[in-house]
Design a protein around this motif. Structure first.
Motif, PDB file in Angstrom:
ATOM      1  N   ALA A 296     -16.166 -10.185 -45.002  1.00 45.78           N
ATOM      2  CA  ALA A 296     -17.548 -10.249 -45.026  1.00 45.78           C
ATOM      3  C   ALA A 296     -17.915 -11.130 -43.647  1.00 45.78           C
ATOM      4  CB  ALA A 296     -17.817 -11.124 -45.958  1.00 45.78           C
ATOM      5  N   ALA A 297     -17.198 -11.876 -43.109  1.00 44.86           N
ATOM      6  CA  ALA A 297     -17.513 -12.632 -41.924  1.00 44.86           C
ATOM      7  C   ALA A 297     -17.667 -11.537 -40.848  1.00 44.86           C
ATOM      8  CB  ALA A 297     -16.370 -13.526 -41.709  1.00 44.86           C
ATOM      9  N   LEU A 298     -16.765 -10.587 -40.866  1.00 49.15           N
ATOM     10  CA  LEU A 298     -16.677  -9.525 -39.694  1.00 49.15           C
ATOM     11  C   LEU A 298     -18.158  -8.680 -39.837  1.00 49.15           C
ATOM     12  CD1 LEU A 298     -12.949  -8.390 -39.806  1.00 49.15           C
ATOM     13  CD2 LEU A 298     -14.060  -8.956 -37.842  1.00 49.15           C
ATOM     14  N   VAL A 299     -18.371  -8.147 -40.821  1.00 50.50           N
ATOM     15  CA  VAL A 299     -19.554  -7.589 -41.073  1.00 50.50           C
ATOM     16  C   VAL A 299     -20.947  -8.517 -40.692  1.00 50.50           C
ATOM     17  CG1 VAL A 299     -21.050  -6.042 -42.413  1.00 50.50           C
ATOM     18  CG2 VAL A 299     -18.475  -6.205 -42.680  1.00 50.50           C
ATOM     19  N   ALA A 300     -21.038  -9.951 -41.190  1.00 50.67           N
ATOM     20  CA  ALA A 300     -21.845 -10.635 -40.974  1.00 50.67           C
ATOM     21  C   ALA A 300     -22.182 -10.871 -39.239  1.00 50.67           C
ATOM     22  CB  ALA A 300     -21.555 -12.135 -41.504  1.00 50.67           C
ATOM     23  N   CYS A 301     -20.916 -10.858 -38.524  1.00 53.07           N
ATOM     24  CA  CYS A 301     -21.177 -10.998 -37.176  1.00 53.07           C
ATOM     25  C   CYS A 301     -22.077  -9.616 -36.527  1.00 53.07           C
ATOM     26  CB  CYS A 301     -19.812 -10.901 -36.361  1.00 53.07           C
ATOM     27  SG  CYS A 301     -18.768 -12.263 -36.305  1.00 53.07           S
ATOM     28  N   HIS A 302     -22.016  -8.439 -37.254  1.00 49.40           N
ATOM     29  CA  HIS A 302     -22.851  -7.189 -36.695  1.00 49.40           C
ATOM     30  C   HIS A 302     -24.266  -7.549 -37.373  1.00 49.40           C
ATOM     31  CE1 HIS A 302     -19.858  -4.860 -34.855  1.00 49.40           C
ATOM     32  NE2 HIS A 302     -18.891  -4.996 -35.873  1.00 49.40           N
ATOM     33  N   LEU A 317     -13.127 -10.115 -32.604  1.00 52.26           N
ATOM     34  CA  LEU A 317     -11.648  -9.823 -32.460  1.00 52.26           C
ATOM     35  C   LEU A 317     -10.752 -11.003 -32.933  1.00 52.26           C
ATOM     36  CD1 LEU A 317      -9.386  -8.196 -30.904  1.00 52.26           C
ATOM     37  CD2 LEU A 317      -9.728  -9.419 -29.086  1.00 52.26           C
ATOM     38  N   LEU A 318     -11.159 -12.297 -32.842  1.00 55.30           N
ATOM     39  CA  LEU A 318     -10.624 -13.508 -33.514  1.00 55.30           C
ATOM     40  C   LEU A 318     -10.386 -13.221 -34.947  1.00 55.30           C
ATOM     41  CD1 LEU A 318     -12.058 -16.235 -31.474  1.00 55.30           C
ATOM     42  CD2 LEU A 318      -9.528 -15.612 -31.515  1.00 55.30           C
ATOM     43  N   ALA A 339     -12.725  -3.321 -31.586  1.00 52.63           N
ATOM     44  CA  ALA A 339     -13.284  -4.833 -30.935  1.00 52.63           C
ATOM     45  C   ALA A 339     -12.533  -4.879 -29.591  1.00 52.63           C
ATOM     46  CB  ALA A 339     -13.019  -5.913 -32.047  1.00 52.63           C
ATOM     47  N   LEU A 340     -11.337  -4.900 -29.554  1.00 51.56           N
ATOM     48  CA  LEU A 340     -10.414  -4.882 -28.366  1.00 51.56           C
ATOM     49  C   LEU A 340     -10.991  -4.097 -27.225  1.00 51.56           C
ATOM     50  CD1 LEU A 340      -7.938  -6.346 -27.274  1.00 51.56           C
ATOM     51  CD2 LEU A 340      -6.522  -4.213 -27.958  1.00 51.56           C
TER      52      LEU A 340
END
Length: 419
Positions: A296-302, A317-318, A339-340
């Motif tokens: 969820a945090a990954l998608v929130a970044c976008h 990436l982290l 991401a890399l």
């Protein structure tokens, strides 16, 4: 057993009755079924009584009007029908008494129903089918459409699943505290599978089934209410809502898939994004980080980036590194490689992708991503071969159209974008 699709009522029904009955069946059917199943102990009989009660509503509501409390009305009719049926069988006097003097246990009943449908003795796909049928009120035809199967095949699968519940002695109750982690993970995995199939279908004419994705989110929301101290249901619900927040911007008017970089972000539901962010914070405050929270945090970044160029790829990436520590998988490594590419460059990202060849040979996105990287590095023939392989492996029409388009546009370098 009656199997009238709740979303396809007779034409004579006015819009108010049709809409109300759809909402009632979606929100109340699982509750009623759970109550009857707790007392009767028979999945088939309980489900048939709920269907009969729905038919009574179809007959009477157009004449008598919609009840003030339609859910309570449906439960009353179902309970009366169950009482009538049990009175004809002396073996069920004890259960008859329970029906005649009911104890209200609606949240527990729905929770029991969810965990019964998602018992680890059943396959994940069977778990989803049972959830769609018992908790969401989908008809056999609607389930068959969602899974691109025949109604006969789905009906047989439902019968086998219900028989297995009886034969294997699968209990109709919530798991003990010591078993909760394993059982809850089964429920969450089944809900995520259901959501993903709705968000981007694997086969068929529809590129997405938003109703299926929204039903999965509805069940996840139910789980958060029933388990308010568990962080991972909150993480999964946040993840689903973040995806749904940009649902209106994912396809053009012809059904063509619009990549994340090209989406009109003004069409994203910012209110839903903010709500999802609050859920992520609420889950984090419980102090037990899990894979769904990280996703969820990954998608929130976008979702929180105001533009594609403003995306915080280092943070993404982290988060992927953290996710790999918790739930390592080849697909997560593949997504991490995307991401890399934006942090360390295409050559480094391609080298990572190449290590996944044996594990992801049959996965279309592996070949699509690899093809995009190869094209960026000027290896056009290898790129074309990879994207042709991706095209052969996907059954989603929107993805097929996108890959066709990329194959036709070999003049310039296509920038890799997340779907």
């Amino acid at each position: 057993m009656s199997d009238m699709p709740i979303t396809q009522l007779p034409p004579a029904f006015n819009g108010e009755i049709q809409d109300t009955l759809s909402v009632v069946f979606r929100e109340e059917a699982g509750k009623v079924l759970g109550t009857l199943l707790r007392i009767l102990g028979n999945f088939e009989v309980a489900e048939e009584i709920v269907q009969d009660a729905l038919l009574v509503a179809l007959e009477r509501w157009p004449i008598e009007g919609i009840p003030t409390q339609p859910g309570a009305w449906l439960l009353t009719v179902a309970r009366r029908r169950a009482i009538d049926q049990l009175r004809r069988d002396a073996r069920y006097r004890e259960k008859l008494a329970a029906l005649e003097h009911p104890v209200v246990q609606e949240p527990d009943d729905r929770l029991r129903l969810l965990f019964t449908c998602c018992h680890p003795a059943l396959s994940h796909e069977t778990q989803v089918i049972l959830m769609l049928r018992a908790v969401c009120g989908f008809t056999t035809a609607e389930i068959a459409h969602a899974f691109l199967s025949s109604e006969v095949a789905v009906a047989r699968r439902l019968v086998r699943a219900k028989q297995k519940i009886v034969q294997a002695g699968i209990p109709y109750h919530t798991p003990r505290d010591e078993d909760l982690d394993e059982r809850l993970s089964e429920v969450l995995a089944a809900l995520y599978l259901m959501f993903n199939e709705g968000y981007l279908t694997s086969r068929g004419n529809d590129s997405a089934r938003r109703d299926l994705a929204e039903d999965a989110a509805w069940l996840a929301a139910l789980l958060t209410r029933l388990y308010p101290r568990e962080p991972e249901p909150l993480g999964l619900l946040a993840l689903m809502r973040l995806h749904l927040a940009r649902a209106d911007a994912r396809f053009d008017t012809r059904g063509k898939l619009i990549l994340l970089a090209d989406q009109d972000r003004s069409r994203w539901d910012r209110g839903m994004i903010d709500e999802a962010g609050a859920m992520i914070a609420q889950a984090a405050a419980l102090g037990r980080l899990g894979p769904y929270q990280i996703q969820a945090a990954l998608v929130a970044c976008h979702a929180e980036a105001l533009s594609w160029e403003a995306t915080d790829w280092r943070q993404i990436l982290l988060l992927y590194d953290l996710l790999m520590q918790m739930a390592p998988s080849p697909v997560i490594r593949l997504n991490r490689a995307v991401a890399l590419r934006y942090v360390a460059g295409t050559e480094v990202a391609l080298a990572e992708v190449e290590t996944l060849t044996s594990e992801l040979e049959g996965y279309h996105l592996f070949h699509a991503i690899r093809g995009s990287f190869l094209l960026e590095l000027g290896q056009r023939e290898q790129s074309q071969a990879a994207e042709l392989r991706a095209l052969a492996l996907t059954g989603n029409r929107a993805e097929q159209f996108l890959l066709h388009q990329r194959l036709q546009q070999r003049d310039g370098i296509e920038e890799l974008q997340s779907l």
